[in-house]
Design a protein around this motif. Sequence first.
Motif, mmCIF file in Angstrom:
data_model
loop_
_atom_site.group_PDB
_atom_site.id
_atom_site.type_symbol
_atom_site.label_atom_id
_atom_site.label_comp_id
_atom_site.label_asym_id
_atom_site.label_seq_id
_atom_site.Cartn_x
_atom_site.Cartn_y
_atom_site.Cartn_z
ATOM 1 N N ARG A 96 40.020 33.996 40.098
ATOM 2 C CA ARG A 96 40.902 34.742 39.208
ATOM 3 C C ARG A 96 42.288 34.988 39.802
ATOM 4 N N GLY A 104 40.963 35.915 45.012
ATOM 5 C CA GLY A 104 40.397 36.970 44.195
ATOM 6 C C GLY A 104 39.364 36.368 43.252
ATOM 7 N N VAL A 138 35.638 36.900 40.705
ATOM 8 C CA VAL A 138 34.639 37.731 40.028
ATOM 9 C C VAL A 138 33.291 37.180 40.449
ATOM 10 N N ASP A 150 31.659 41.918 39.771
ATOM 11 C CA ASP A 150 32.614 42.709 40.552
ATOM 12 C C ASP A 150 33.757 41.834 41.049
ATOM 13 N N SER A 151 34.923 42.443 41.210
ATOM 14 C CA SER A 151 36.076 41.743 41.781
ATOM 15 C C SER A 151 35.981 41.812 43.303
ATOM 16 N N ARG A 204 37.280 39.826 47.261
ATOM 17 C CA ARG A 204 38.264 38.994 47.959
ATOM 18 C C ARG A 204 37.575 38.264 49.098
#
Length: 284
Positions: free
Chosen positions: A107, A116, A118, A123-124, A126
């Motif tokens: 994303r 980044g 998902v 959940d997001s 890194r």
Amino acid sequence: MGWVTAGDYEVGLDGGKVVCRNAAGRRLKSVPAKLAEDPAVMGLRQLAEWLERHERQCLTDVEKWMVRSLPVPFAVIARVWPDPAWQSALRDLVVTGPDHEVAGFLRDVDLDRGLGLVDLDGDSVRITPELVRLPHPVLLDDLEDLREFAVEIGVEQRAQQLFREVWHRPAAVDAEATTVEDYAGGVFKQLRFLQGRTTQHGYRVRGGNAVCSVREDSRGVEARVWIGDYDGYEQTETGPLMWTDGAGRVLKLGQVGPVAWSEGMRMAAALFAGRDIEDEEQAA
């Protein structure tokens, strides 16, 4: 969107098309004919054509990385991400880790903060890998579950990954055989029709064969389907599917990897689908 002066008007690009407004700022339905040869209008049209080619090339390159399962240096992804054409091609692709486990859907990319994603919990997260892995879908476990989850979270992939057709080599296939006959015998009224279908689907025509090149496990493999090398107006039919290594040696089916198998079958099926069914019925 910026505007450029063209005579008594101003022109700009919107959605890849040249648009125009008058001195009062009212946008016109079309560019006046008298501006057709205006340098500003011609320049914008050339720019629009270049942007369209650039967008297609970015998508083609990303699909090549995915089809060949080529790990891409993170620095490369980070440098191209700000470009809308590259971002559109890369966005929402599935990224895996070195262990081939799914890390998430792409994303965002930031040179300092990493990728980044998902993840599969929604959940997001890194991650900061040195290499970004965009796997071919045939290598993804639980592909159907991934497709369902992608729909749930609104994933829209421009590069065909999750929803690309895949073929798995049947367990009962004769590992010592060298050809697959599933899509052989598709009749075409003229060879040129089959040649055109081959190039339309992005494959090359070489030496009378439709060719799909794949790189798998650090080796080059070609899937080939015979389509004919005679007069383009003569009738032809698709031949069997086979695979060759980098030296042109025919591979046994047991030597063909999952990506090469899937992409070869995808090519053969796409060509066969355009056959002339009436001619086949008459021949039968």
